[in-house]
Design a protein around this motif. Sequence first.
Motif, PDB file in Angstrom:
ATOM      1  N   VAL A 150       0.855  -1.185   0.000  1.00 17.38           N
ATOM      2  CA  VAL A 150       0.000   0.000   0.000  1.00 17.38           C
ATOM      3  C   VAL A 150       0.895   1.241   0.000  1.00 17.38           C
ATOM      4  O   VAL A 150       0.703   2.181  -0.749  1.00 17.38           O
ATOM      5  CB  VAL A 150      -0.941   0.011   1.223  1.00 17.38           C
ATOM      6  N   GLY A 151       1.893   1.190   0.866  1.00 17.25           N
ATOM      7  CA  GLY A 151       2.877   2.269   0.949  1.00 17.25           C
ATOM      8  C   GLY A 151       4.183   1.831   0.300  1.00 17.25           C
ATOM      9  O   GLY A 151       4.334   0.685  -0.103  1.00 17.25           O
ATOM     10  N   PRO A 152       5.136   2.735   0.220  1.00 15.07           N
ATOM     11  CA  PRO A 152       6.408   2.429  -0.431  1.00 15.07           C
ATOM     12  C   PRO A 152       7.206   1.377   0.334  1.00 15.07           C
ATOM     13  O   PRO A 152       7.027   1.192   1.538  1.00 15.07           O
ATOM     14  CB  PRO A 152       7.140   3.770  -0.428  1.00 15.07           C
ATOM     15  N   ALA A 153       8.099   0.708  -0.384  1.00 15.86           N
ATOM     16  CA  ALA A 153       9.022  -0.234   0.251  1.00 15.86           C
ATOM     17  C   ALA A 153       9.896   0.527   1.236  1.00 15.86           C
ATOM     18  O   ALA A 153      10.298   1.664   0.978  1.00 15.86           O
ATOM     19  CB  ALA A 153       9.883  -0.917  -0.805  1.00 15.86           C
ATOM     20  N   TYR A 179      12.869  13.433  10.996  1.00 13.84           N
ATOM     21  CA  TYR A 179      11.823  13.688  10.005  1.00 13.84           C
ATOM     22  C   TYR A 179      10.900  12.471   9.871  1.00 13.84           C
ATOM     23  O   TYR A 179       9.681  12.595   9.928  1.00 13.84           O
ATOM     24  CB  TYR A 179      12.476  14.025   8.666  1.00 13.84           C
ATOM     25  N   LEU A 180      11.496  11.285   9.699  1.00 12.23           N
ATOM     26  CA  LEU A 180      10.692  10.078   9.528  1.00 12.23           C
ATOM     27  C   LEU A 180       9.914   9.731  10.792  1.00 12.23           C
ATOM     28  O   LEU A 180       8.763   9.290  10.714  1.00 12.23           O
ATOM     29  CB  LEU A 180      11.567   8.905   9.102  1.00 12.23           C
ATOM     30  N   ALA A 181      10.514   9.928  11.947  1.00 16.24           N
ATOM     31  CA  ALA A 181       9.799   9.673  13.205  1.00 16.24           C
ATOM     32  C   ALA A 181       8.559  10.558  13.279  1.00 16.24           C
ATOM     33  O   ALA A 181       7.487  10.115  13.710  1.00 16.24           O
ATOM     34  CB  ALA A 181      10.712   9.913  14.404  1.00 16.24           C
ATOM     35  N   GLY A 182       8.676  11.795  12.841  1.00 15.61           N
ATOM     36  CA  GLY A 182       7.528  12.696  12.817  1.00 15.61           C
ATOM     37  C   GLY A 182       6.450  12.228  11.851  1.00 15.61           C
ATOM     38  O   GLY A 182       5.255  12.328  12.149  1.00 15.61           O
ATOM     39  N   LYS A 183       6.862  11.698  10.714  1.00 11.04           N
ATOM     40  CA  LYS A 183       5.900  11.169   9.737  1.00 11.04           C
ATOM     41  C   LYS A 183       5.214   9.913  10.275  1.00 11.04           C
ATOM     42  O   LYS A 183       4.041   9.684  10.018  1.00 11.04           O
ATOM     43  CB  LYS A 183       6.585  10.852   8.411  1.00 11.04           C
ATOM     44  N   ILE A 184       5.949   9.088  11.004  1.00  9.71           N
ATOM     45  CA  ILE A 184       5.372   7.885  11.604  1.00  9.71           C
ATOM     46  C   ILE A 184       4.308   8.282  12.616  1.00  9.71           C
ATOM     47  O   ILE A 184       3.188   7.794  12.594  1.00  9.71           O
ATOM     48  CB  ILE A 184       6.467   7.014  12.258  1.00  9.71           C
ATOM     49  N   LYS A 185       4.639   9.200  13.490  1.00  6.31           N
ATOM     50  CA  LYS A 185       3.710   9.619  14.545  1.00  6.31           C
ATOM     51  C   LYS A 185       2.562  10.478  14.027  1.00  6.31           C
ATOM     52  O   LYS A 185       1.438  10.369  14.505  1.00  6.31           O
ATOM     53  CB  LYS A 185       4.449  10.379  15.646  1.00  6.31           C
ATOM     54  N   GLY A 214       1.574  10.883  10.668  1.00  2.00           N
ATOM     55  CA  GLY A 214       0.973  10.514   9.397  1.00  2.00           C
ATOM     56  C   GLY A 214       1.539  11.360   8.273  1.00  2.00           C
ATOM     57  O   GLY A 214       2.338  12.271   8.498  1.00  2.00           O
ATOM     58  N   SER A 215       1.107  11.050   7.065  1.00  6.43           N
ATOM     59  CA  SER A 215       1.648  11.738   5.906  1.00  6.43           C
ATOM     60  C   SER A 215       0.699  11.563   4.740  1.00  6.43           C
ATOM     61  O   SER A 215      -0.043  10.584   4.670  1.00  6.43           O
ATOM     62  CB  SER A 215       3.018  11.138   5.557  1.00  6.43           C
ATOM     63  N   SER A 216       0.745  12.505   3.809  1.00  8.79           N
ATOM     64  CA  SER A 216      -0.024  12.339   2.578  1.00  8.79           C
ATOM     65  C   SER A 216       0.643  13.115   1.464  1.00  8.79           C
ATOM     66  O   SER A 216       1.260  14.155   1.700  1.00  8.79           O
ATOM     67  CB  SER A 216      -1.466  12.806   2.757  1.00  8.79           C
ATOM     68  N   GLY A 217       0.542  12.577   0.256  1.00 17.69           N
ATOM     69  CA  GLY A 217       1.045  13.259  -0.917  1.00 17.69           C
ATOM     70  C   GLY A 217       2.514  13.087  -1.223  1.00 17.69           C
ATOM     71  O   GLY A 217       2.957  13.481  -2.291  1.00 17.69           O
ATOM     72  N   VAL A 218       3.285  12.516  -0.319  1.00 15.45           N
ATOM     73  CA  VAL A 218       4.721  12.371  -0.555  1.00 15.45           C
ATOM     74  C   VAL A 218       4.993  11.213  -1.513  1.00 15.45           C
ATOM     75  O   VAL A 218       5.827  11.319  -2.404  1.00 15.45           O
ATOM     76  CB  VAL A 218       5.477  12.162   0.773  1.00 15.45           C
ATOM     77  N   TRP A 219       4.275  10.115  -1.339  1.00  9.94           N
ATOM     78  CA  TRP A 219       4.512   8.904  -2.130  1.00  9.94           C
ATOM     79  C   TRP A 219       3.321   8.542  -3.017  1.00  9.94           C
ATOM     80  O   TRP A 219       3.255   7.438  -3.542  1.00  9.94           O
ATOM     81  CB  TRP A 219       4.822   7.732  -1.206  1.00  9.94           C
ATOM     82  N   GLY A 220       2.370   9.412  -3.148  1.00  9.21           N
ATOM     83  CA  GLY A 220       1.200   9.117  -3.962  1.00  9.21           C
ATOM     84  C   GLY A 220      -0.063   9.571  -3.254  1.00  9.21           C
ATOM     85  O   GLY A 220      -0.033  10.328  -2.290  1.00  9.21           O
ATOM     86  N   GLN A 221      -1.178   9.073  -3.733  1.00  8.28           N
ATOM     87  CA  GLN A 221      -2.477   9.552  -3.256  1.00  8.28           C
ATOM     88  C   GLN A 221      -2.935   8.923  -1.944  1.00  8.28           C
ATOM     89  O   GLN A 221      -3.772   9.491  -1.252  1.00  8.28           O
ATOM     90  CB  GLN A 221      -3.532   9.289  -4.326  1.00  8.28           C
ATOM     91  N   ILE A 222      -2.438   7.741  -1.603  1.00  4.79           N
ATOM     92  CA  ILE A 222      -2.921   7.053  -0.411  1.00  4.79           C
ATOM     93  C   ILE A 222      -2.216   7.624   0.822  1.00  4.79           C
ATOM     94  O   ILE A 222      -0.989   7.563   0.922  1.00  4.79           O
ATOM     95  CB  ILE A 222      -2.680   5.535  -0.511  1.00  4.79           C
ATOM     96  N   PRO A 225      -1.857   6.954   7.793  1.00  3.76           N
ATOM     97  CA  PRO A 225      -2.434   7.463   9.033  1.00  3.76           C
ATOM     98  C   PRO A 225      -1.369   7.580  10.128  1.00  3.76           C
ATOM     99  O   PRO A 225      -0.351   6.904  10.070  1.00  3.76           O
ATOM    100  CB  PRO A 225      -3.491   6.418   9.400  1.00  3.76           C
ATOM    101  N   PRO A 226      -1.603   8.420  11.123  1.00  2.42           N
ATOM    102  CA  PRO A 226      -0.680   8.495  12.255  1.00  2.42           C
ATOM    103  C   PRO A 226      -0.612   7.145  12.966  1.00  2.42           C
ATOM    104  O   PRO A 226      -1.594   6.407  13.014  1.00  2.42           O
ATOM    105  CB  PRO A 226      -1.311   9.538  13.176  1.00  2.42           C
ATOM    106  N   VAL A 227       0.561   6.832  13.494  1.00  2.00           N
ATOM    107  CA  VAL A 227       0.756   5.595  14.234  1.00  2.00           C
ATOM    108  C   VAL A 227       0.905   5.964  15.706  1.00  2.00           C
ATOM    109  O   VAL A 227       1.694   6.843  16.053  1.00  2.00           O
ATOM    110  CB  VAL A 227       1.999   4.826  13.735  1.00  2.00           C
ATOM    111  N   ASN A 228       0.132   5.308  16.552  1.00  2.00           N
ATOM    112  CA  ASN A 228       0.157   5.594  17.982  1.00  2.00           C
ATOM    113  C   ASN A 228       1.316   4.859  18.645  1.00  2.00           C
ATOM    114  O   ASN A 228       1.155   3.754  19.158  1.00  2.00           O
ATOM    115  CB  ASN A 228      -1.189   5.195  18.609  1.00  2.00           C
TER     116      ASN A 228
END
Length: 80
Positions: A21-24, A41-47, A49-57, A60-63
């Motif tokens: 669903v997401g990138p490798a 940066y990635l830790a912030g995206k994990i916590k 969430g993110s959109s638009g960086v790798w496509g349309q999907i 969600p934020p990870v708790n």
Amino acid sequence: DADLAKKNNCIACHQVETKVVGPALKDIAAKYADKDDAATYLAGKIKGGSSGVWGQIPMPPVNVSDADAKALADWILTLK
């Protein structure tokens, strides 16, 4: 690490070698390999969430704790 990724269900959308669903995860590592603050940066995206960086999907934020998000980000960055 891989166990933390399994525990937090990251592998439902991300595999190490292939896009699901997401990138490798290795593609994420390659994209941010030269970024000075990549783990933060990635830790912030994990916590957060993110959109638009790798496509349309959107991702969600990870708790997870800040420490676990950083550990996941550090591990992802080793997967080159």
